[in-house]
Design a protein around this motif. Structure first.
Motif, PDB file in Angstrom:
ATOM      1  N   PRO A   1       0.978  12.554   9.801  1.00  0.00           N
ATOM      2  CA  PRO A   1       1.497  13.771   9.173  1.00  0.00           C
ATOM      3  C   PRO A   1       2.298  13.495   7.895  1.00  0.00           C
ATOM      4  CG  PRO A   1       2.773  13.244  11.139  1.00  0.00           C
ATOM      5  CD  PRO A   1       1.663  12.244  11.071  1.00  0.00           C
ATOM      6  N   ASP A   2       2.638  12.225   7.636  1.00  0.00           N
ATOM      7  CA  ASP A   2       3.407  11.892   6.441  1.00  0.00           C
ATOM      8  C   ASP A   2       2.529  11.711   5.202  1.00  0.00           C
ATOM      9  OD1 ASP A   2       5.755  11.941   7.819  1.00  0.00           O
ATOM     10  OD2 ASP A   2       5.890   9.756   8.083  1.00  0.00           O
ATOM     11  N   LEU A   3       1.230  11.645   5.406  1.00  0.00           N
ATOM     12  CA  LEU A   3       0.345  11.379   4.269  1.00  0.00           C
ATOM     13  C   LEU A   3      -0.686  12.496   4.106  1.00  0.00           C
ATOM     14  CD1 LEU A   3      -0.059   7.603   5.000  1.00  0.00           C
ATOM     15  CD2 LEU A   3       0.616   8.484   2.750  1.00  0.00           C
TER      16      LEU A   3
ATOM     17  N   ILE B   1       0.813  -1.230   0.000  1.00  0.00           N
ATOM     18  CA  ILE B   1       0.000   0.000   0.000  1.00  0.00           C
ATOM     19  C   ILE B   1       0.848   1.283   0.000  1.00  0.00           C
ATOM     20  CG2 ILE B   1      -0.394  -0.195   2.516  1.00  0.00           C
ATOM     21  CD1 ILE B   1      -3.109   1.221   2.061  1.00  0.00           C
ATOM     22  N   PHE B   2       2.026   1.257   0.661  1.00  0.00           N
ATOM     23  CA  PHE B   2       2.814   2.504   0.745  1.00  0.00           C
ATOM     24  C   PHE B   2       4.235   2.373   0.212  1.00  0.00           C
ATOM     25  CE2 PHE B   2      -0.258   3.000   4.389  1.00  0.00           C
ATOM     26  CZ  PHE B   2      -1.025   3.991   3.788  1.00  0.00           C
ATOM     27  N   CYS B   3       4.576   1.227  -0.424  1.00  0.00           N
ATOM     28  CA  CYS B   3       5.906   1.063  -1.012  1.00  0.00           C
ATOM     29  C   CYS B   3       5.781   0.132  -2.209  1.00  0.00           C
ATOM     30  CB  CYS B   3       6.905   0.505   0.013  1.00  0.00           C
ATOM     31  SG  CYS B   3       6.494  -1.152   0.603  1.00  0.00           S
ATOM     32  N   GLY B   4       6.883  -0.096  -2.914  1.00  0.00           N
ATOM     33  CA  GLY B   4       6.818  -0.896  -4.145  1.00  0.00           C
ATOM     34  C   GLY B   4       7.084  -2.376  -3.939  1.00  0.00           C
ATOM     35  N   CYS B   5       7.161  -2.835  -2.677  1.00  0.00           N
ATOM     36  CA  CYS B   5       7.443  -4.249  -2.419  1.00  0.00           C
ATOM     37  C   CYS B   5       6.308  -5.146  -2.906  1.00  0.00           C
ATOM     38  CB  CYS B   5       7.634  -4.488  -0.924  1.00  0.00           C
ATOM     39  SG  CYS B   5       9.129  -3.753  -0.274  1.00  0.00           S
ATOM     40  N   SER B   6       6.694  -6.359  -3.306  1.00  0.00           N
ATOM     41  CA  SER B   6       5.714  -7.323  -3.800  1.00  0.00           C
ATOM     42  C   SER B   6       4.814  -7.833  -2.679  1.00  0.00           C
ATOM     43  CB  SER B   6       6.456  -8.509  -4.421  1.00  0.00           C
ATOM     44  OG  SER B   6       5.566  -9.594  -4.606  1.00  0.00           O
ATOM     45  N   THR B   7       3.577  -8.132  -3.034  1.00  0.00           N
ATOM     46  CA  THR B   7       2.632  -8.711  -2.067  1.00  0.00           C
ATOM     47  C   THR B   7       2.531 -10.225  -2.218  1.00  0.00           C
ATOM     48  OG1 THR B   7       0.872  -8.381  -3.665  1.00  0.00           O
ATOM     49  CG2 THR B   7       1.155  -6.664  -2.006  1.00  0.00           C
TER      50      THR B   7
ATOM     51  N   PRO C   1       6.904  -2.878  12.947  1.00  0.00           N
ATOM     52  CA  PRO C   1       8.197  -2.224  13.167  1.00  0.00           C
ATOM     53  C   PRO C   1       8.107  -0.722  13.415  1.00  0.00           C
ATOM     54  CG  PRO C   1       8.013  -3.062  10.902  1.00  0.00           C
ATOM     55  CD  PRO C   1       6.837  -3.581  11.645  1.00  0.00           C
ATOM     56  N   LYS C   2       7.109  -0.034  12.870  1.00  0.00           N
ATOM     57  CA  LYS C   2       7.027   1.418  13.078  1.00  0.00           C
ATOM     58  C   LYS C   2       6.512   1.768  14.475  1.00  0.00           C
ATOM     59  CE  LYS C   2       4.268   2.572   9.573  1.00  0.00           C
ATOM     60  NZ  LYS C   2       4.031   1.295   8.854  1.00  0.00           N
ATOM     61  N   GLY C   3       5.874   0.815  15.130  1.00  0.00           N
ATOM     62  CA  GLY C   3       5.249   1.129  16.418  1.00  0.00           C
ATOM     63  C   GLY C   3       3.845   1.671  16.221  1.00  0.00           C
ATOM     64  N   TYR C   4       3.414   1.783  14.992  1.00  0.00           N
ATOM     65  CA  TYR C   4       2.027   2.169  14.705  1.00  0.00           C
ATOM     66  C   TYR C   4       1.622   1.564  13.376  1.00  0.00           C
ATOM     67  CZ  TYR C   4       4.259   5.659  11.657  1.00  0.00           C
ATOM     68  OH  TYR C   4       5.020   6.267  10.701  1.00  0.00           O
ATOM     69  N   GLN C   5       0.322   1.355  13.236  1.00  0.00           N
ATOM     70  CA  GLN C   5      -0.243   0.855  11.996  1.00  0.00           C
ATOM     71  C   GLN C   5      -0.911   2.026  11.298  1.00  0.00           C
ATOM     72  OE1 GLN C   5      -3.834  -1.428  12.530  1.00  0.00           O
ATOM     73  NE2 GLN C   5      -3.606  -2.544  10.595  1.00  0.00           N
ATOM     74  N   ILE C   6      -0.664   2.180   9.991  1.00  0.00           N
ATOM     75  CA  ILE C   6      -1.380   3.236   9.271  1.00  0.00           C
ATOM     76  C   ILE C   6      -2.757   2.685   8.900  1.00  0.00           C
ATOM     77  CG2 ILE C   6      -1.399   4.822   7.311  1.00  0.00           C
ATOM     78  CD1 ILE C   6       1.632   4.588   7.176  1.00  0.00           C
TER      79      ILE C   6
ATOM     80  N   VAL D   1      12.029   7.663   6.273  1.00  0.00           N
ATOM     81  CA  VAL D   1      11.408   7.302   4.996  1.00  0.00           C
ATOM     82  C   VAL D   1       9.971   7.837   4.947  1.00  0.00           C
ATOM     83  CG1 VAL D   1      12.779   5.221   4.702  1.00  0.00           C
ATOM     84  CG2 VAL D   1      10.583   5.091   5.905  1.00  0.00           C
ATOM     85  N   LEU D   2       9.433   7.957   3.727  1.00  0.00           N
ATOM     86  CA  LEU D   2       8.074   8.462   3.585  1.00  0.00           C
ATOM     87  C   LEU D   2       7.207   7.488   2.793  1.00  0.00           C
ATOM     88  CD1 LEU D   2       8.648  12.247   2.770  1.00  0.00           C
ATOM     89  CD2 LEU D   2       7.599  11.279   4.834  1.00  0.00           C
ATOM     90  N   PRO D   3       6.009   7.241   3.289  1.00  0.00           N
ATOM     91  CA  PRO D   3       5.079   6.371   2.554  1.00  0.00           C
ATOM     92  C   PRO D   3       4.483   7.109   1.348  1.00  0.00           C
ATOM     93  CG  PRO D   3       3.999   7.298   4.503  1.00  0.00           C
ATOM     94  CD  PRO D   3       5.423   7.784   4.530  1.00  0.00           C
ATOM     95  N   VAL D   4       4.245   6.359   0.268  1.00  0.00           N
ATOM     96  CA  VAL D   4       3.555   6.917  -0.898  1.00  0.00           C
ATOM     97  C   VAL D   4       2.363   6.000  -1.208  1.00  0.00           C
ATOM     98  CG1 VAL D   4       3.751   7.481  -3.355  1.00  0.00           C
ATOM     99  CG2 VAL D   4       5.714   7.842  -1.821  1.00  0.00           C
ATOM    100  N   LEU D   5       1.178   6.570  -1.239  1.00  0.00           N
ATOM    101  CA  LEU D   5      -0.036   5.761  -1.401  1.00  0.00           C
ATOM    102  C   LEU D   5      -0.132   5.145  -2.797  1.00  0.00           C
ATOM    103  CD1 LEU D   5      -2.774   4.798  -0.290  1.00  0.00           C
ATOM    104  CD2 LEU D   5      -3.742   7.001  -1.011  1.00  0.00           C
ATOM    105  N   ASN D   6      -0.449   3.852  -2.831  1.00  0.00           N
ATOM    106  CA  ASN D   6      -0.669   3.094  -4.064  1.00  0.00           C
ATOM    107  C   ASN D   6      -2.086   3.401  -4.576  1.00  0.00           C
ATOM    108  OD1 ASN D   6      -1.316   1.052  -5.904  1.00  0.00           O
ATOM    109  ND2 ASN D   6      -0.230  -0.551  -4.753  1.00  0.00           N
ATOM    110  N   LYS D   7      -2.177   4.001  -5.760  1.00  0.00           N
ATOM    111  CA  LYS D   7      -3.469   4.460  -6.274  1.00  0.00           C
ATOM    112  C   LYS D   7      -4.418   3.283  -6.551  1.00  0.00           C
ATOM    113  CE  LYS D   7      -5.466   7.517  -9.740  1.00  0.00           C
ATOM    114  NZ  LYS D   7      -5.248   8.312 -10.955  1.00  0.00           N
ATOM    115  N   LYS D   8      -3.848   2.162  -6.970  1.00  0.00           N
ATOM    116  CA  LYS D   8      -4.682   1.015  -7.291  1.00  0.00           C
ATOM    117  C   LYS D   8      -5.402   0.482  -6.043  1.00  0.00           C
ATOM    118  CE  LYS D   8      -4.661  -2.534 -10.657  1.00  0.00           C
ATOM    119  NZ  LYS D   8      -3.851  -3.189 -11.681  1.00  0.00           N
TER     120      LYS D   8
END
Ligand code: ADP
Ligand code: MG
Ligand code: ZN
Length: 479
Positions: free
Chosen positions: A275-277, A21-27, A87-92, A47-54
């Motif tokens: 605040p990153d999104l 959802i927020f990076c280019g890694c494979s699912t 790992p972030k200590g929070y879930q988006i 690092v900054l998350p980028v939302l996957n439009k799909k």
């Protein structure tokens, strides 16, 4: 006092996008641990998350398919908790402003339709996966799943029985699969469900205190766990106890739920806007575009199968449960337009065989065109219905078409009057005692004679003609 149960479900559906959802890694499922990871889904600083439009487009499909209203602006929020799979200590996730709200799903049960409200559908990321080895003093973490896109579908507390909960879940899964956005596999975890259960005096308006059930890994377990929990709460209250709000774990081996922890409240998570999104804005044009791309959904297709093809509700329900099956059925009809015979063959012979072999309709060894051709041969009187079953088995084993098999094995039905007359005469001549008994009044012997003629012709005689000939030759029983 009479009590009724109140059930609300939270469903997590994993979206079938190629990347997270927020990076280019494979699912992709099943890769070696921690190979589908990057600094974003590992939660590295800076690092900054980028939302996957799909992901958004897929979630919009489900929102529109369930009649939800899509918010022109929604927000991502941080849900804070500490656990090694995060790992972030929070879930988006989304909290105050979800992607969509106010929808519904209709479920049909025992010939009655009930409308179940959908409170909200929101986007979130999945967490990683922990494996616990009972023989070692440590656990392992695999973060391949961290950041995989999910939608959470929250129902209103509108369900009343375990069976309704099961029907609702099956309907949700069918819609997700028709939309081609989630593979809906409960055992593999791409479709997960937590059940909230409470009881209240029958007819009361206020809700009772609920417990939340987790570890429900199949439809069967969802229904069993809810049934157990309803019984447990009723018994507890009958003994003068109070239901406490808590999270309970279903134990599929012992068939019971056990208290896991006190239920956390929203404020425990210290939700705040991420605040990153940026806020997620969706305009009317995009909504219209997604709406126009929706396929015919299970409920609409079922209604059409009943209206257009005159099928009973039972058939229409079963045939439209999966999109591929409904497509298969309609492909048969395109060649052999007789709905009920096609339905009988698909539901009985074809699905029977596929189920026995643990296959889905997508791996059917018999194509719709071949099945339709087979039914055409029966309808034209070329082969009998009985022979058709054995031709079908050979089609399934070899993948060949029916005409070639019938031709090669010489299975063509005998409808030549002369040949049948000879076979009938031979049977009557060979069974004088039965003939006498029939004529003496034992009318039920007709079946015996039909069977004998069928046997003599190795099942190839036209049954209708055999019946007529026999009646003609034998005369009235008892006459
Ligand atoms: P939480 O994350 O705190 O569990 P959600 O709003 O995500 O809260 O989900 C709550 C779910 O519980 C909804 O499906 C809702 O319908 C259901 N629910 C709420 N109150 C009750 C109740 N008293 N009995 C049964 N289900 C309930
Ligand atoms: Mg919950
Ligand atoms: Zn990543």
């Amino acid at each position: 006092m009479e009590f009724e149960a109140v059930i609300g479900l939270e469903v997590h559906a994993q979206l079938k996008t190629r990347t997270k959802i927020f990076c280019g890694c494979s699912t992709a499922f099943g890769a070696p641990p921690n190979t589908h990871t990057c600094p974003v889904c590992l939660g590295m600083p800076g690092v900054l998350p980028v939302l996957n439009k799909k992901v958004v487009a897929y979630a919009m499909r489900m929102a529109l398919a369930t009649g939800c209203t899509i918010a022109p602006e929604s927000r991502f929020a941080r849900k804070n908790y500490f656990y090694p799979d995060l790992p972030k200590g929070y879930q988006i996730s989304q909290y105050e402003l979800p992607l969509a709200a106010g929808g519904h799903v209709d479920i049909a049960l025992d010939g009655r339709t009930r409308r179940i409200g959908i409170t909200r559908i929101h986007l979130e990321e999945d967490a990683g996966k922990l494996t616990h080895d009972p023989d070692r003093p440590f656990s392992r973490v695999d973060l391949n799943r961290a950041g995989v896109p999910l939608i959470e579908i929250v129902s209103e507390p509108d369900l009343r029985t375990p069976a309704e909960a099961g029907a609702y879940l099956r309907q949700l899964r069918a819609i997700l699969r028709y939309l081609d956005i989630c593979d809906g596999n409960m055992e593999e975890g791409s479709f997960r469900c937590d059940a909230n259960v409470s009881i209240r005096p029958a007819g009361a308006a206020a809700l009772g205190t609920r417990t939340e059930l987790k570890n429900l890994n199949s439809f069967k377990h969802v229904e069993k766990a809810i049934a157990y929990e309803i019984a447990r709460q009723k018994e507890h209250v009958a003994e003068g106890g109070l239901v406490v709000q808590e999270t309970r774990l279903w134990d599929p081996d012992k068939n019971l739920t056990t208290a896991m922890r006190g239920k956390e409240e929203a404020h425990d998570y210290r939700y705040f806007p991420d605040p990153d999104l940026l806020p997620l804005t969706i305009d009317a044009g995009w909504i219209a575009e997604v709406r126009a791309s929706l396929p015919e959904l299970p409920a609409a297709r079922k209604a059409r199968f009943e209206a257009q093809f005159g099928l009973p509700a039972y058939d229409a329900d079963l045939l439209t449960a999966a999109r591929e099956l409904a497509d298969y059925f309609e492909a048969c009809l395109a060649v052999f337009p007789q709905p009920k015979p096609v339905s009988n063959w698909v539901m009985g012979t074809l699905l029977g065989r596929l189920n026995a072999e643990g296959k889905s309709i997508a791996d059917s060894p018999v194509s719709p065109a071949h099945l339709a051709e087979l039914l055409r041969l029966v309808d034209d009187g070329v082969i009998s219905g009985k022979i058709a079953k054995s031709v079908f088995d050979q089609m399934a084993e070899t993948g060949r078409g029916p005409a070639a098999i019938v031709e090669e094995k010489g299975l063509t039905q005998v409808s030549d009057a002369g040949a049948l007359e000879a076979a009938v005469a031979a049977v009557l001549a060979g069974n004088p005692a039965e003939v006498a008994a029939y004529r003496g009044g034992k009318a039920q012997l007709l079946g015996f004679f039909v069977g004998q003629v069928m046997k003599a012709t190795r099942g190839k005689a036209h049954p209708g003609m055999v019946n007529d000939l026999l009646r003609q030759k034998l005369g009235q029983p008892g006459a």
